[in-house]
Scaffold this active site. Structure first.
Site, PDB file in Angstrom:
ATOM      1  N   PRO A 169       0.794  -1.223   0.000  1.00 38.91           N
ATOM      2  CA  PRO A 169       0.000   0.000   0.000  1.00 38.91           C
ATOM      3  C   PRO A 169       0.833   1.283   0.000  1.00 38.91           C
ATOM      4  O   PRO A 169       1.881   1.354   0.634  1.00 38.91           O
ATOM      5  CB  PRO A 169      -0.817  -0.107   1.291  1.00 38.91           C
ATOM      6  CG  PRO A 169      -0.087  -1.078   2.138  1.00 38.91           C
ATOM      7  CD  PRO A 169       0.557  -2.040   1.202  1.00 38.91           C
ATOM      8  N   ASN A 170       0.323   2.247  -0.740  1.00 45.59           N
ATOM      9  CA  ASN A 170       0.874   3.611  -0.838  1.00 45.59           C
ATOM     10  C   ASN A 170       2.173   3.712  -1.628  1.00 45.59           C
ATOM     11  O   ASN A 170       2.677   4.814  -1.846  1.00 45.59           O
ATOM     12  CB  ASN A 170       1.066   4.239   0.564  1.00 45.59           C
ATOM     13  CG  ASN A 170      -0.252   4.347   1.305  1.00 45.59           C
ATOM     14  OD1 ASN A 170      -1.216   4.883   0.763  1.00 45.59           O
ATOM     15  ND2 ASN A 170      -0.320   3.806   2.500  1.00 45.59           N
ATOM     16  N   ARG A 208       5.323  11.056  -2.407  1.00 48.59           N
ATOM     17  CA  ARG A 208       4.971  10.737  -1.023  1.00 48.59           C
ATOM     18  C   ARG A 208       6.209  10.903  -0.123  1.00 48.59           C
ATOM     19  O   ARG A 208       7.202  10.190  -0.304  1.00 48.59           O
ATOM     20  CB  ARG A 208       4.521   9.276  -0.979  1.00 48.59           C
ATOM     21  CG  ARG A 208       4.350   8.713   0.395  1.00 48.59           C
ATOM     22  CD  ARG A 208       4.278   7.195   0.367  1.00 48.59           C
ATOM     23  NE  ARG A 208       3.995   6.686   1.693  1.00 48.59           N
ATOM     24  CZ  ARG A 208       4.229   5.453   2.092  1.00 48.59           C
ATOM     25  NH1 ARG A 208       4.716   4.580   1.248  1.00 48.59           N
ATOM     26  NH2 ARG A 208       3.960   5.085   3.321  1.00 48.59           N
ATOM     27  N   TYR A 229      11.183   8.596   1.602  1.00 48.68           N
ATOM     28  CA  TYR A 229      11.147   7.508   0.618  1.00 48.68           C
ATOM     29  C   TYR A 229      11.872   7.814  -0.696  1.00 48.68           C
ATOM     30  O   TYR A 229      11.915   6.960  -1.582  1.00 48.68           O
ATOM     31  CB  TYR A 229       9.688   7.137   0.323  1.00 48.68           C
ATOM     32  CG  TYR A 229       8.966   6.632   1.557  1.00 48.68           C
ATOM     33  CD1 TYR A 229       9.384   5.473   2.197  1.00 48.68           C
ATOM     34  CD2 TYR A 229       7.891   7.334   2.095  1.00 48.68           C
ATOM     35  CE1 TYR A 229       8.750   5.007   3.339  1.00 48.68           C
ATOM     36  CE2 TYR A 229       7.235   6.879   3.239  1.00 48.68           C
ATOM     37  CZ  TYR A 229       7.677   5.722   3.854  1.00 48.68           C
ATOM     38  OH  TYR A 229       7.048   5.261   4.988  1.00 48.68           O
ATOM     39  N   ASN A 268       7.994  -5.488  -0.995  1.00 44.70           N
ATOM     40  CA  ASN A 268       7.944  -4.387  -0.041  1.00 44.70           C
ATOM     41  C   ASN A 268       6.493  -4.345   0.436  1.00 44.70           C
ATOM     42  O   ASN A 268       5.625  -3.834  -0.275  1.00 44.70           O
ATOM     43  CB  ASN A 268       8.336  -3.061  -0.692  1.00 44.70           C
ATOM     44  CG  ASN A 268       8.320  -1.931   0.342  1.00 44.70           C
ATOM     45  OD1 ASN A 268       7.808  -2.089   1.448  1.00 44.70           O
ATOM     46  ND2 ASN A 268       8.882  -0.788  -0.032  1.00 44.70           N
ATOM     47  N   ALA A 290       3.061  -0.730   4.825  1.00 40.56           N
ATOM     48  CA  ALA A 290       2.568  -0.745   6.209  1.00 40.56           C
ATOM     49  C   ALA A 290       2.109  -2.126   6.654  1.00 40.56           C
ATOM     50  O   ALA A 290       2.088  -2.422   7.858  1.00 40.56           O
ATOM     51  CB  ALA A 290       1.437   0.265   6.347  1.00 40.56           C
ATOM     52  N   GLU A 313      12.456  -9.471   1.773  1.00 36.05           N
ATOM     53  CA  GLU A 313      11.659  -8.308   2.172  1.00 36.05           C
ATOM     54  C   GLU A 313      12.516  -7.058   2.002  1.00 36.05           C
ATOM     55  O   GLU A 313      13.664  -7.040   2.452  1.00 36.05           O
ATOM     56  CB  GLU A 313      11.265  -8.491   3.644  1.00 36.05           C
ATOM     57  CG  GLU A 313      10.572  -7.298   4.254  1.00 36.05           C
ATOM     58  CD  GLU A 313      10.404  -7.456   5.777  1.00 36.05           C
ATOM     59  OE1 GLU A 313      10.661  -8.560   6.315  1.00 36.05           O
ATOM     60  OE2 GLU A 313      10.034  -6.465   6.415  1.00 36.05           O
ATOM     61  N   HIS A 362      12.697  -2.598   2.108  1.00 37.26           N
ATOM     62  CA  HIS A 362      12.119  -1.309   2.494  1.00 37.26           C
ATOM     63  C   HIS A 362      13.029  -0.195   2.008  1.00 37.26           C
ATOM     64  O   HIS A 362      14.254  -0.299   2.134  1.00 37.26           O
ATOM     65  CB  HIS A 362      11.964  -1.204   4.011  1.00 37.26           C
ATOM     66  CG  HIS A 362      11.068  -2.256   4.565  1.00 37.26           C
ATOM     67  ND1 HIS A 362       9.704  -2.177   4.480  1.00 37.26           N
ATOM     68  CD2 HIS A 362      11.354  -3.434   5.165  1.00 37.26           C
ATOM     69  CE1 HIS A 362       9.178  -3.267   5.025  1.00 37.26           C
ATOM     70  NE2 HIS A 362      10.150  -4.048   5.432  1.00 37.26           N
ATOM     71  N   ARG A 418      13.260   4.233  12.636  1.00 37.95           N
ATOM     72  CA  ARG A 418      12.067   5.089  12.582  1.00 37.95           C
ATOM     73  C   ARG A 418      11.187   4.826  13.815  1.00 37.95           C
ATOM     74  O   ARG A 418      11.679   4.351  14.835  1.00 37.95           O
ATOM     75  CB  ARG A 418      11.319   4.830  11.264  1.00 37.95           C
ATOM     76  CG  ARG A 418      12.168   5.194  10.043  1.00 37.95           C
ATOM     77  CD  ARG A 418      11.405   5.061   8.760  1.00 37.95           C
ATOM     78  NE  ARG A 418      10.250   5.964   8.726  1.00 37.95           N
ATOM     79  CZ  ARG A 418       9.223   5.832   7.882  1.00 37.95           C
ATOM     80  NH1 ARG A 418       9.213   4.841   7.006  1.00 37.95           N
ATOM     81  NH2 ARG A 418       8.221   6.681   7.917  1.00 37.95           N
TER      82      ARG A 418
HETATM   83  C1  DQA Z   1       8.161   1.081   3.866  1.00 40.38           C
HETATM   84  C2  DQA Z   1       8.237   1.264   5.387  1.00 40.38           C
HETATM   85  C3  DQA Z   1       6.881   1.070   6.036  1.00 40.38           C
HETATM   86  O1  DQA Z   1       6.975   1.294   7.438  1.00 40.38           O
HETATM   87  C4  DQA Z   1       5.877   2.055   5.464  1.00 40.38           C
HETATM   88  O2  DQA Z   1       4.597   1.827   6.018  1.00 40.38           O
HETATM   89  C5  DQA Z   1       5.838   2.040   3.989  1.00 40.38           C
HETATM   90  C6  DQA Z   1       7.092   1.947   3.245  1.00 40.38           C
HETATM   91  C7  DQA Z   1       9.498   1.400   3.191  1.00 40.38           C
HETATM   92  O3  DQA Z   1       9.675   1.000   2.041  1.00 40.38           O
HETATM   93  O4  DQA Z   1      10.350   2.089   3.771  1.00 40.38           O
HETATM   94  O5  DQA Z   1       4.785   2.205   3.376  1.00 40.38           O
HETATM   95  O6  DQA Z   1       7.864  -0.294   3.599  1.00 40.38           O
END
Ligand code: DQA
Length: 156
Positions: free
Chosen positions: A9-10, A17, A22, A80, A83, A104, A106, A113
């Site tokens: 998501p996102n 964003r 990011y 990835n 959240a 995984e 990020h 964080r």
């Molecule tokens: C994320 C880190 C997560 O905590 C966050 O909710 C994201 C992006 C990252 O790529 O740094 O949406 O996965």
């Protein structure tokens, strides 16, 4: 070798964003960089190239469906989970259920964080986690996954 690349998501908002967290690289460009990286990784011992299928969804169930459908279709998963990393038992169970070798990734370093980002439901069912290198996390993750699939697990 077929690799499923999932963005949670996102991540469709990358580029605009929270760029300070990011970075500024949009998602289509990350997918393009991954495709170039896959080409650089050459062929497997059976002469097969590394082929990627890159997808993004904001919906947990859609991600679960894609992971289930990957059974027998892909050799590895680069994900990835966004959240859902910190909330989703369902994603973790899907990955464990299909036993698909998973890396995984990020963009941000989740461990430096907010406290709620420190825990990952995915990490215990993944080969490993790469966190904090921006778009490069994906490229490093792909290299690690392909190396693992070609050479077997690192002994430690
Ligand atoms: C994320 C880190 C997560 O905590 C966050 O909710 C994201 C992006 C990252 O790529 O740094 O949406 O996965």
């Amino acid at each position: 070798m077929r690799i499923l690349v999932l963005h949670g998501p996102n991540l469709n908002l990358l580029g605009r964003r929270e760029p300070g967290v990011y970075g500024v690289v949009p998602l289509p460009e990350i997918n393009q960089l991954l495709t170039q990286e896959a080409a650089c990784l050459g062929e497997d011992s059976d002469g097969q190239p590394v082929v990627l299928d890159c997808r993004q969804s904001n919906h947990e169930g859609v991600l679960v469906d894609w992971i289930q459908e990957a059974w027998g279709q892909f050799e590895g998963l680069l994900i990835n989970p966004g959240a859902y990393t910190h909330t989703s038992v369902a994603l973790r169970d899907a990955i464990a259920g299909v036993a698909l070798p998973t890396v995984e990734v990020h963009l941000s370093n989740i461990h430096r964080r907010e406290e709620f980002r420190h825990h990952s439901y995915i990490a215990p069912v993944a080969i490993g986690q790469i966190s904090g290198f921006g778009a490069d996390s994906y490229l490093l993750g792909l290299r690690a996954l392909v190396s693992h699939l070609r050479n077997g697990a690192v002994k430690n």
